[in-house]
Motif scaffolding. Structure first.
Motif, PDB file in Angstrom:
ATOM      1  N   GLU A  12       0.843  -1.188   0.000  1.00 24.64           N
ATOM      2  CA  GLU A  12       0.000   0.000   0.000  1.00 24.64           C
ATOM      3  C   GLU A  12       0.881   1.241   0.000  1.00 24.64           C
ATOM      4  O   GLU A  12       1.938   1.269   0.620  1.00 24.64           O
ATOM      5  N   ARG A  14      -0.015   5.374   0.473  1.00 31.41           N
ATOM      6  CA  ARG A  14      -1.019   6.405   0.677  1.00 31.41           C
ATOM      7  C   ARG A  14      -0.318   7.717   1.007  1.00 31.41           C
ATOM      8  O   ARG A  14       0.715   7.748   1.660  1.00 31.41           O
ATOM      9  N   VAL A  23      -4.948   7.383  -2.101  1.00 30.11           N
ATOM     10  CA  VAL A  23      -4.492   5.990  -2.152  1.00 30.11           C
ATOM     11  C   VAL A  23      -3.926   5.727  -3.543  1.00 30.11           C
ATOM     12  O   VAL A  23      -4.644   5.755  -4.541  1.00 30.11           O
ATOM     13  N   SER A  26      -2.993  -0.136  -3.460  1.00 27.47           N
ATOM     14  CA  SER A  26      -3.908  -0.699  -2.469  1.00 27.47           C
ATOM     15  C   SER A  26      -3.827  -2.224  -2.455  1.00 27.47           C
ATOM     16  O   SER A  26      -4.185  -2.873  -3.455  1.00 27.47           O
ATOM     17  N   GLY A 221      -5.189   1.855  -7.985  1.00 28.82           N
ATOM     18  CA  GLY A 221      -4.312   1.280  -6.987  1.00 28.82           C
ATOM     19  C   GLY A 221      -4.158  -0.215  -7.038  1.00 28.82           C
ATOM     20  O   GLY A 221      -3.420  -0.799  -6.241  1.00 28.82           O
TER      21      GLY A 221
END
Length: 227
Positions: A12, A14, A23, A26, A221
């Motif tokens: 991830e 962010r 984001v 993900s 993402g």
């Protein structure tokens, strides 16, 4: 069974954007096997560079695991992670960043010398790689004496000089004409497979991406496998 050159789990990334959160990546999973060529496509801002930076140990992800040749890279201390990056990852960028004062042979030998290899062995390995990439007659030429495609082949040889397990390339033919792009990509594919290097290549060139073993698009993402 050989370890994956690259194994990513739950990645991830962010960023804070005012009071909101942006984001970029993900819960992303990805494996790249030794000798496999994996393409990464998507528009600017889709997260391709963030993924390459996390995989290349240049930018710490918000969460997730990045394993290089079986080693959990982001669990290492700074010094150990830097050593892993130098030992196991090669980088090719859109701009070749060759040293203008050195010829092709010495540009490829230099990272080996920095890694502690002797001068003779470094130059022999540089000559072998450059010959494999079709530059046997150009190894003593300086970058200004080489075409754009030749310069990028030198950059590929330099990225492979220390025998990395993983090659990361960010738009490696972005500044080349279509014909030259095809030749450079073909050289990259052939030498990566021959050397057993896993490669993750970000590109806008959909025609060239079609020749890779697998291609993923980054959308919202997530990685989406392309047929």
């Amino acid at each position: 069974m050989s370890e994956m050159a690259l194994s990513i789990r739950g990645l991830e990334r962010r960023f804070a954007s005012g009071e909101a959160e942006l984001v970029v990546l993900s819960a992303l999973d990805l494996d790249v096997a030794p000798g496999e060529i994996v393409g990464l496509i998507g528009p600017s801002g889709s997260g391709k560079s963030s993924l390459l930076h996390a995989a290349g140990l240049l930018e710490r992800p918000t969460a997730g695991v990045v394993r290089i040749d079986g080693v959990d890279a982001w669990a290492l201390g700074d010094d150990a992670r830097t050593a892993l990056r130098r030992r196991s990852i090669g980088f090719v960028y859109q701009f070749h960043h060759l040293l203008a004062e050195f010829n092709a042979l010495d540009n490829v030998a230099l990272p080996q010398l920095i890694a502690g290899k002797g001068q003779r062995a470094a130059r022999e390995e540089a000559a072998r790689l450059l010959t494999h990439l079709g530059l046997a007659a150009r190894i003593l030429h300086q970058p200004a004496q080489l075409s754009g495609g030749e310069q990028q082949r030198v950059a590929i040889a330099r990225a492979l000089a220390n025998k990395p397990r993983l090659l990361l390339a960010d738009e490696p033919t972005g500044n080349l004409d279509p014909h030259t792009s095809g030749a450079v990509f073909q050289s990259l594919f052939e030498v990566a497979r021959a050397e057993g290097v896993g490669a993750l290549i970000a590109t806008h060139n959909l025609e060239l991406a079609s020749y890779m073993d697998r291609v993923f698009a980054l959308k919202d993402g997530h990685l989406v496998a392309q047929a």
